[in-house]
Design an enzyme around this catalytic site. Structure first.
Site, PDB file in Angstrom:
ATOM      1  N   ARG A  13       0.837  -1.219   0.000  1.00  0.00           N
ATOM      2  CA  ARG A  13       0.000   0.000   0.000  1.00  0.00           C
ATOM      3  C   ARG A  13       0.866   1.261   0.000  1.00  0.00           C
ATOM      4  NH1 ARG A  13      -2.092   0.563   6.228  1.00  0.00           N
ATOM      5  NH2 ARG A  13      -0.566  -0.843   7.159  1.00  0.00           N
ATOM      6  N   SER A  40      -4.767   4.663   6.010  1.00  0.00           N
ATOM      7  CA  SER A  40      -4.594   3.239   5.678  1.00  0.00           C
ATOM      8  C   SER A  40      -4.170   3.045   4.230  1.00  0.00           C
ATOM      9  CB  SER A  40      -5.908   2.474   5.910  1.00  0.00           C
ATOM     10  OG  SER A  40      -6.248   2.493   7.275  1.00  0.00           O
ATOM     11  N   GLU A  61     -19.035   4.500   0.043  1.00  0.00           N
ATOM     12  CA  GLU A  61     -18.269   3.975  -1.086  1.00  0.00           C
ATOM     13  C   GLU A  61     -19.052   4.028  -2.400  1.00  0.00           C
ATOM     14  OE1 GLU A  61     -18.711   2.366   1.815  1.00  0.00           O
ATOM     15  OE2 GLU A  61     -16.741   2.460   2.744  1.00  0.00           O
ATOM     16  N   PHE A  86     -14.518  -3.139   0.433  1.00  0.00           N
ATOM     17  CA  PHE A  86     -15.432  -2.018   0.201  1.00  0.00           C
ATOM     18  C   PHE A  86     -15.238  -1.415  -1.199  1.00  0.00           C
ATOM     19  CE2 PHE A  86     -14.134  -1.661   4.829  1.00  0.00           C
ATOM     20  CZ  PHE A  86     -15.026  -2.642   5.218  1.00  0.00           C
ATOM     21  N   HIS A 112      -5.525  -3.727   1.602  1.00  0.00           N
ATOM     22  CA  HIS A 112      -5.984  -4.703   2.594  1.00  0.00           C
ATOM     23  C   HIS A 112      -6.734  -5.866   1.925  1.00  0.00           C
ATOM     24  CE1 HIS A 112      -4.862  -1.285   4.956  1.00  0.00           C
ATOM     25  NE2 HIS A 112      -5.190  -1.832   6.104  1.00  0.00           N
ATOM     26  N   ASP A 120      -8.538  -7.926  11.844  1.00  0.00           N
ATOM     27  CA  ASP A 120      -9.914  -7.426  11.710  1.00  0.00           C
ATOM     28  C   ASP A 120     -10.900  -8.531  11.328  1.00  0.00           C
ATOM     29  OD1 ASP A 120      -9.502  -4.843  12.468  1.00  0.00           O
ATOM     30  OD2 ASP A 120      -9.391  -4.014  10.438  1.00  0.00           O
ATOM     31  N   ARG A 170      -1.955  -4.958   3.041  1.00  0.00           N
ATOM     32  CA  ARG A 170      -1.623  -4.243   4.273  1.00  0.00           C
ATOM     33  C   ARG A 170      -0.230  -4.569   4.835  1.00  0.00           C
ATOM     34  NH1 ARG A 170      -2.914  -5.948   9.931  1.00  0.00           N
ATOM     35  NH2 ARG A 170      -2.552  -4.112  11.221  1.00  0.00           N
TER      36      ARG A 170
END
Lengths: 317, 281
Positions: A13, A40, A61, A86, A112, A120, A170
């Site tokens: 990322r 993020s 989104e 998302f 991610h 998560d 990530r």
């Protein structure tokens, strides 16, 4: 066999964020949109350098995808940023109608991705996104393997006209591709030469494939490792040429075996030269909480799994 | 500015186009199309500043997005009669290999269309994006959009409504076709919308109502007022009160013609109520 060195682990990322920063300086038509995950996605530097070209959409989104589609009208090149889950499943119809069917030049940038999102858990991990995106007519689907390649891909997709899904992750992972390697959409990168098995990998599994190839070499098995960073359009010639030599193939991806790279490869082989194939992928399951390394181990997505799959596929020749 | 008589003649011809298009293929959505004929005719021939010809980027001109894509017959007729493509092409509506798909699309390269619509609730986000780009480009032309009232049941609209007000997208006029009807019946019966003016105002929009949305002078005046309210920090919402099926007596005061084509007899009756003004395609 050619050896690769990790020049210092970094997250993919950050490759995206640094690529976007560079684009901010070199291409005034590039705009960035984010759905409340600026940190993020590593989009802060672009935001700070070009506040007028950065659009904080909030946790919305669907609206972000629609706004991005609209922004192309008048010549902007929108890069949307949020987690892969998302970026795809949540907004599938918006991407389908407003971006893909409408032929809009939107770059959907998804961090991610896969199981290495980690703690998560399954609500945030997605193992279906490659399938969702590759099913859309006209969509280019890219899954990069390390920091350098992600940065290069970010630059390359800005110069490519058409909708693109760029998938990255990530965790900090080995950075081993050359910093100056040009990213060619749809062009596979052969990493090692081999004669016994073809291993095609995408994303975080490329480094694992290289580790597997070293283990296999010690066992006297010669593996040809190919980095398939572009799942669609797929570099079919690279795969077929390699399999013509090795006679079998292992595909490796951080994704469900349904809908992923493996399926695209299987179709290519079925239509041309059928050959034994093993799939290193998740087995039609959701993920769960855990550290990335624990999850890659539990779900069979590491070098050891690739070694095992290779031993199996060679016996099937 | 176009005089009301010539716009009325155009509306009558557009009604004939709509009716003949849906009759020929025995499918399509005449009710909402007829309800918005006066609005879209006025928008394209009086309200909007348009260049000659069509390019996707729409720089240096106003741009319009149809979010409720099922009223494709009316936008196709209005675009053709405005010269975007040959009027004869209306004859291909919903046929195989036509650029006039059941719902509008850019995919077949039809001039005048800048986004696909049909799956509801997406057009406002797209229009906001186009408005943001106009600001970035220093282009002080406006973005217009049209939405069904029932379409506001889609949640994405409210994301967009919140965004546009929160970010001062004030070069944008969204019009709601407020006919209070949808496929399954009255919006009040299907899912009540409550007070749309209160809702838009609470979100921070400047709202005005055109109470006779099938009257050309009322539309001219209302849209002039809407334009006057742009550039003042708020997006502008026009609640356009229309009659579904307007201009055809048996299609009015009912939701029955939302997505149903007239048969031969019904077509004859409907066309008799709207004698040709500019010539049929």
């Amino acid at each position: 066999m050619k050896k690769y060195t990790n020049t210092g682990s970094k997250d993919t990322r950050s490759g995206f964020g640094d690529g976007l920063t560079e684009l901010g300086q070199t291409n005034e038509n590039v705009v960035a949109l984010c759905a409340d995950l600026t940190g993020s996605l590593k989009m802060n530097e672009f935001k700070d350098n070009h506040p007028e070209r950065f659009f904080q959409i909030g946790i919305a989104e669907a609206n972000m995808i629609g706004i991005a589609a609209g922004m192309t009208i008048g010549g902007k090149i929108p890069f949307t940023g949020t987690f892969a889950n998302f970026s795809t499943g949540r907004v599938y119809d918006q991407i389908r109608q407003s971006v893909a069917y409408s032929d809009k030049n939107v770059k959907i940038c998804a961090s991610h991705a896969g199981i290495t999102l980690g703690e998560d858990g399954a609500t945030h991990q997605i193992l279906e996104d490659i399938g969702l995106m590759k099913m859309l007519p006209g969509m280019t689907v890219i899954n990069t393997c390390d920091y350098n390649q992600t940065k290069a891909a970010t630059l390359a997709i800005a110069a490519h006209h058409g909708p693109v899904y760029l998938r990255f992750g990530r965790p900090k992972v080995a950075n081993f591709t050359p910093a100056d390697q040009k990213f060619e959409i749809g062009k596979a990168v052969q990493l090692t030469e081999g004669t016994d098995v073809t291993i095609v990998a995408t994303g975080h599994l490329v480094w694992e494939a290289l580790q597997a190839a070293e283990t296999l070499e010690a066992e006297g098995i010669s593996a040809e490792v190919i980095n398939i960073h572009t799942i669609k359009p797929l570099d079919e010639a690279a795969i077929l040429n390699s399999v013509a030599k090795t006679g079998c193939i292992v595909t490796a991806e951080e994704h469900n075996f349904l809908g992923g790279l493996g399926e695209s490869v299987a179709r290519t082989l079925a239509l041309n030269t059928p050959a034994p194939q093993e799939f290193v992928a998740t087995q039609d399951t959701f993920g769960e909480s855990g550290t990335p390394a624990q999850l890659m181990e539990k779900y069979g997505l590491n070098a050891a799994s690739i070694v095992k799959a290779t031993q199996k596929v060679i016996k099937r020749k | 500015m176009s005089d009301n008589k010539s716009l009325e003649n155009l509306v009558t011809q557009v009604r004939r186009d709509i009716l003949r298009m849906v009759h020929k293929v025995n499918s399509g959505h005449p009710g909402g199309s007829l309800g918005c004929a006066e609005f879209l005719v006025t928008l394209y021939n009086d309200t909007m500043k348009l260049k000659d010809g069509f390019d996707m980027d729409g720089k240096g001109e106003d741009v319009f997005f149809l979010s409720n894509g099922h009223i494709s017959p009316v936008i196709y007729s209005v675009l053709a009669r405005r010269g975007y493509f040959p009027v004869d092409e209306l004859n291909t509506f919903r046929l195989l290999d036509s650029r006039l798909q059941g719902h509008p699309t850019t995919h077949e390269g039809l001039p005048g269309i800048r986004i696909a619509s049909g799956s509801l609730g997406q057009g406002m986000s797209v229009a906001i994006g186009a408005a943001l780009t106009k600001k970035l480009n220093g282009d002080n032309h406006l973005v217009y959009s049209l939405h069904g009232d029932g379409e506001l049941q889609e949640g994405q609209n409210w994301e967009a409504i919140m965004y546009a007000a929160g970010n001062n997208v004030d070069n944008y006029i969204a019009t709601i076709d407020y006919n209070k009807k949808q496929i399954d019946g009255a919006t009040d019966d299907v899912l009540p919308l409550g007070s749309l003016s209160d809702k838009f105002e609470a979100f921070g929009w400047d709202v005005l109502e055109i109470t006779d949305g099938n009257n050309i002078q009322a539309i001219k005046d209302g849209m002039a007022e809407a334009k006057a309210r742009t550039g003042k920090g708020k997006p502008v919402c026009v609640l356009l009160h229309t009659e579904m099926g307007n201009g055809v007596d048996f299609m009015m005061n009912t939701h029955a013609w939302h997505g149903k084509a007239p048969n031969d007899e019904q077509l004859e009756s409907a066309l008799a109520q709207n004698p040709a003004t500019l010539g049929d395609y």
